[in-house]
Motif scaffolding. Structure first.
Motif, PDB file in Angstrom:
ATOM      1  N   LEU A 170     -37.340 -30.783  12.869  1.00  0.00           N
ATOM      2  CA  LEU A 170     -36.385 -29.827  12.280  1.00  0.00           C
ATOM      3  C   LEU A 170     -36.392 -29.638  10.868  1.00  0.00           C
ATOM      4  CD1 LEU A 170     -33.157 -30.654  14.558  1.00  0.00           C
ATOM      5  CD2 LEU A 170     -35.089 -28.957  14.852  1.00  0.00           C
ATOM      6  N   ASP A 171     -36.441 -30.584  10.076  1.00  0.00           N
ATOM      7  CA  ASP A 171     -36.492 -30.574   8.357  1.00  0.00           C
ATOM      8  C   ASP A 171     -37.969 -29.856   8.261  1.00  0.00           C
ATOM      9  OD1 ASP A 171     -34.046 -31.578   7.956  1.00  0.00           O
ATOM     10  OD2 ASP A 171     -34.733 -33.658   7.692  1.00  0.00           O
ATOM     11  N   ARG A 172     -38.921 -30.427   8.788  1.00  0.00           N
ATOM     12  CA  ARG A 172     -40.374 -29.566   8.692  1.00  0.00           C
ATOM     13  C   ARG A 172     -40.239 -28.140   9.064  1.00  0.00           C
ATOM     14  NH1 ARG A 172     -44.701 -33.905  10.937  1.00  0.00           N
ATOM     15  NH2 ARG A 172     -43.761 -36.059  10.019  1.00  0.00           N
ATOM     16  N   LEU A 173     -39.629 -27.902  10.036  1.00  0.00           N
ATOM     17  CA  LEU A 173     -39.535 -26.452  10.470  1.00  0.00           C
ATOM     18  C   LEU A 173     -38.615 -25.762   9.657  1.00  0.00           C
ATOM     19  CD1 LEU A 173     -39.001 -26.794  14.362  1.00  0.00           C
ATOM     20  CD2 LEU A 173     -40.989 -26.103  13.106  1.00  0.00           C
ATOM     21  N   SER A 174     -37.683 -26.201   8.989  1.00  0.00           N
ATOM     22  CA  SER A 174     -36.839 -25.843   8.071  1.00  0.00           C
ATOM     23  C   SER A 174     -37.630 -25.172   6.751  1.00  0.00           C
ATOM     24  CB  SER A 174     -35.683 -26.566   7.662  1.00  0.00           C
ATOM     25  OG  SER A 174     -34.790 -26.601   8.795  1.00  0.00           O
ATOM     26  N   LYS A 175     -38.490 -26.088   6.415  1.00  0.00           N
ATOM     27  CA  LYS A 175     -39.316 -25.901   5.168  1.00  0.00           C
ATOM     28  C   LYS A 175     -40.524 -24.798   5.443  1.00  0.00           C
ATOM     29  CE  LYS A 175     -38.560 -30.548   3.017  1.00  0.00           C
ATOM     30  NZ  LYS A 175     -39.373 -31.721   2.542  1.00  0.00           N
ATOM     31  N   GLY A 176     -41.057 -25.071   6.647  1.00  0.00           N
ATOM     32  CA  GLY A 176     -42.110 -24.231   7.068  1.00  0.00           C
ATOM     33  C   GLY A 176     -41.560 -22.640   7.288  1.00  0.00           C
ATOM     34  N   MET A 199     -27.878 -22.988   5.546  1.00  0.00           N
ATOM     35  CA  MET A 199     -27.040 -22.578   6.535  1.00  0.00           C
ATOM     36  C   MET A 199     -28.096 -22.539   7.931  1.00  0.00           C
ATOM     37  SD  MET A 199     -24.443 -19.345   7.040  1.00  0.00           S
ATOM     38  CE  MET A 199     -23.489 -20.111   5.531  1.00  0.00           C
ATOM     39  N   GLU A 200     -29.140 -21.840   7.796  1.00  0.00           N
ATOM     40  CA  GLU A 200     -30.067 -21.463   8.806  1.00  0.00           C
ATOM     41  C   GLU A 200     -30.613 -22.972   9.333  1.00  0.00           C
ATOM     42  OE1 GLU A 200     -31.853 -17.203   7.952  1.00  0.00           O
ATOM     43  OE2 GLU A 200     -32.658 -19.093   6.952  1.00  0.00           O
ATOM     44  N   ARG A 201     -30.732 -23.982   8.513  1.00  0.00           N
ATOM     45  CA  ARG A 201     -31.196 -25.361   8.596  1.00  0.00           C
ATOM     46  C   ARG A 201     -29.982 -26.090   9.607  1.00  0.00           C
ATOM     47  NH1 ARG A 201     -30.391 -30.211   5.617  1.00  0.00           N
ATOM     48  NH2 ARG A 201     -31.206 -31.829   6.530  1.00  0.00           N
ATOM     49  N   GLU A 202     -28.785 -26.077   8.992  1.00  0.00           N
ATOM     50  CA  GLU A 202     -27.616 -26.498   9.991  1.00  0.00           C
ATOM     51  C   GLU A 202     -27.801 -25.929  11.185  1.00  0.00           C
ATOM     52  OE1 GLU A 202     -23.073 -25.841   9.611  1.00  0.00           O
ATOM     53  OE2 GLU A 202     -23.831 -26.977   7.618  1.00  0.00           O
ATOM     54  N   LEU A 240     -28.232 -26.016  17.226  1.00  0.00           N
ATOM     55  CA  LEU A 240     -28.883 -25.705  18.212  1.00  0.00           C
ATOM     56  C   LEU A 240     -29.766 -26.752  19.252  1.00  0.00           C
ATOM     57  CD1 LEU A 240     -30.230 -22.106  17.468  1.00  0.00           C
ATOM     58  CD2 LEU A 240     -28.234 -22.639  18.780  1.00  0.00           C
ATOM     59  N   ALA A 241     -30.519 -27.711  18.402  1.00  0.00           N
ATOM     60  CA  ALA A 241     -31.330 -28.721  18.918  1.00  0.00           C
ATOM     61  C   ALA A 241     -30.605 -29.883  19.393  1.00  0.00           C
ATOM     62  CB  ALA A 241     -32.554 -28.785  17.943  1.00  0.00           C
ATOM     63  N   LEU A 242     -29.881 -30.493  18.617  1.00  0.00           N
ATOM     64  CA  LEU A 242     -29.343 -31.928  18.609  1.00  0.00           C
ATOM     65  C   LEU A 242     -27.672 -31.765  18.825  1.00  0.00           C
ATOM     66  CD1 LEU A 242     -31.152 -33.428  15.796  1.00  0.00           C
ATOM     67  CD2 LEU A 242     -31.902 -33.178  18.233  1.00  0.00           C
ATOM     68  N   GLY A 243     -27.097 -30.612  18.883  1.00  0.00           N
ATOM     69  CA  GLY A 243     -25.702 -30.440  19.066  1.00  0.00           C
ATOM     70  C   GLY A 243     -24.947 -30.897  17.833  1.00  0.00           C
ATOM     71  N   ARG A 244     -25.258 -31.251  16.677  1.00  0.00           N
ATOM     72  CA  ARG A 244     -24.559 -31.763  15.599  1.00  0.00           C
ATOM     73  C   ARG A 244     -25.285 -31.036  14.403  1.00  0.00           C
ATOM     74  NH1 ARG A 244     -27.813 -35.158  12.789  1.00  0.00           N
ATOM     75  NH2 ARG A 244     -29.484 -36.258  13.973  1.00  0.00           N
ATOM     76  N   PRO A 245     -24.623 -31.241  13.205  1.00  0.00           N
ATOM     77  CA  PRO A 245     -25.204 -30.495  11.847  1.00  0.00           C
ATOM     78  C   PRO A 245     -25.979 -31.844  11.297  1.00  0.00           C
ATOM     79  CG  PRO A 245     -22.931 -31.258  11.421  1.00  0.00           C
ATOM     80  CD  PRO A 245     -23.068 -31.271  13.082  1.00  0.00           C
ATOM     81  N   PRO A 246     -27.003 -31.765  10.272  1.00  0.00           N
ATOM     82  CA  PRO A 246     -27.839 -32.354   9.931  1.00  0.00           C
ATOM     83  C   PRO A 246     -27.027 -33.561   9.069  1.00  0.00           C
ATOM     84  CG  PRO A 246     -27.876 -30.476   8.701  1.00  0.00           C
ATOM     85  CD  PRO A 246     -27.107 -30.215   9.736  1.00  0.00           C
ATOM     86  N   GLU A 247     -27.528 -34.745   8.596  1.00  0.00           N
ATOM     87  CA  GLU A 247     -27.011 -35.818   7.821  1.00  0.00           C
ATOM     88  C   GLU A 247     -26.834 -35.140   6.424  1.00  0.00           C
ATOM     89  OE1 GLU A 247     -26.196 -38.657   8.712  1.00  0.00           O
ATOM     90  OE2 GLU A 247     -26.596 -38.430  10.428  1.00  0.00           O
ATOM     91  N   ALA A 306     -17.697 -40.200   0.563  1.00  0.00           N
ATOM     92  CA  ALA A 306     -18.354 -40.593   1.749  1.00  0.00           C
ATOM     93  C   ALA A 306     -18.699 -39.197   2.556  1.00  0.00           C
ATOM     94  CB  ALA A 306     -17.443 -41.498   2.597  1.00  0.00           C
ATOM     95  N   ARG A 307     -17.657 -38.282   2.611  1.00  0.00           N
ATOM     96  CA  ARG A 307     -17.904 -37.177   3.405  1.00  0.00           C
ATOM     97  C   ARG A 307     -19.403 -36.435   2.934  1.00  0.00           C
ATOM     98  NH1 ARG A 307     -13.492 -35.118   2.484  1.00  0.00           N
ATOM     99  NH2 ARG A 307     -12.369 -36.208   4.140  1.00  0.00           N
ATOM    100  N   ALA A 308     -19.369 -36.430   1.560  1.00  0.00           N
ATOM    101  CA  ALA A 308     -20.510 -35.853   0.933  1.00  0.00           C
ATOM    102  C   ALA A 308     -21.762 -36.354   1.025  1.00  0.00           C
ATOM    103  CB  ALA A 308     -20.067 -35.120  -0.509  1.00  0.00           C
ATOM    104  N   GLY A 309     -21.819 -37.843   1.085  1.00  0.00           N
ATOM    105  CA  GLY A 309     -22.755 -38.435   1.210  1.00  0.00           C
ATOM    106  C   GLY A 309     -23.286 -38.652  -0.313  1.00  0.00           C
ATOM    107  N   ALA A 310     -22.316 -38.900  -0.989  1.00  0.00           N
ATOM    108  CA  ALA A 310     -22.630 -39.218  -2.594  1.00  0.00           C
ATOM    109  C   ALA A 310     -22.398 -40.492  -2.957  1.00  0.00           C
ATOM    110  CB  ALA A 310     -21.652 -38.214  -3.238  1.00  0.00           C
TER     111      ALA A 310
END
Length: 287
Positions: free
Chosen positions: A71-77, A83-86, A91-98, A189-193
């Motif tokens: 999915l990350d490769r497709l996002s770049k490609g 927002m579109e990546r999310e 759609l694919a995994l039922g969750r937002p990305p990490e 923690a929520r922001a992954g920082a």
């Protein structure tokens, strides 16, 4: 082309829609006739470093759910926005990305105008690591004049545990400090920082035994709303109701607004703002 919410192949429909919106000339694909708009499937596959067969299956709804890496490769490609990546993750995994933390150093003029519109309500915008990025005149007069501080010092934790004057005006500094550290920990923690604030935590742990004690306690808190009570040396007790808001589309930002509890508190805020204005005018005259 719109994607129907009831589509059994929502991911494939969305990928196809994004693919057909891309201009081949932008990527150097020129000189050949095309039956349909946008990039070909094999071109997206090449740009995304996946096999053309696998990409075709994805558009056709075959082969199961793709991995996060795909999915990350497709996002770049496909040059998707964040927002579109999310969206394709959901759609694919039922969750937002990490969460991927990205430091920022400012806000848009539109957000600054929102702050400025709150004439007598101190307000500021902070990052996930609690750096103050923008503020209004009321915040400068009542809380801290962040504009007079070096950029690296405009951090709520640094101010809370490094300025004795701020500590002195808090009605219950211990409770406020515990709440601030717990909210900070939750936001980070929520922001992954977590890695991004390691240097700040080490610095404050070395300089402030109080911070070190509260950080080791490992408590968390929700930074939503409450009442701040400040004992100003000239104005006396100043009570401000605060609320914290998320900035839509900017999960790394948070807005905090303080509203005077009473008309008397509003008058005190106005008096402090006028004092700040006079002082600033005097400084400009002197220079």
């Amino acid at each position: 082309m719109s994607v129907s919410p009831s589509s059994s192949n929502a991911l494939g429909d969305y990928l196809r829609d994004r693919r057909t919106r891309l201009d081949p000339a932008t990527f150097g694909y020129t000189g050949t006739r095309r039956r349909t708009a946008g990039l070909r499937r094999e071109e997206v596959a090449q740009r995304s470093n996946i096999s053309p067969t696998w990409y075709t299956w994805l558009e056709q709804g075959r082969g199961g759910a793709p991995s996060a890496d795909v999915l990350d490769r497709l996002s770049k490609g496909l040059m998707l926005t964040e927002m579109e990546r999310e969206h394709i993750y959901i759609l694919a995994l039922g969750r937002p990305p990490e969460v991927q933390y990205k430091p920022i150093d400012g806000v848009t003029p539109r957000l600054q105008k929102i702050l400025d519109a709150m004439a007598h309500s101190p307000a500021f915008i902070k990052s996930a690591t609690w750096d103050v990025l923008a503020w209004n005149r009321a915040a400068a007069a009542v809380l801290t004049d962040y504009g007079k501080l070096p950029v690296e010092k405009r951090n709520i934790l640094r101010l809370m545990f490094g300025q004795s004057s701020l500590r002195a005006i808090q009605e219950d500094w211990e409770s406020v400090a515990r709440y601030v550290v717990g909210s900070f920990r939750a936001d980070v923690a929520r922001a992954g920082a977590t890695e991004a604030i390691k240097q700040l935590v080490d610095e404050l742990s070395a300089s402030s035994p109080d911070f070190k004690r509260l950080w080791i306690a490992n408590d968390i808190a929700a930074h939503h709303e409450g009442v701040k009570r400040l004992h100003h040396p000239d104005m006396g007790l100043l009570q401000l109701e605060f609320s914290a808001f998320a900035v839509d589309g900017r999960p790394e930002l948070g807005m905090v607004v303080y509203n005077p509890v009473s008309s008397e508190d509003t008058e005190k805020v106005q008096a402090l703002m006028e004092r700040s204005r006079v002082a600033a005018s005097a400084d400009r005259s002197a220079s």
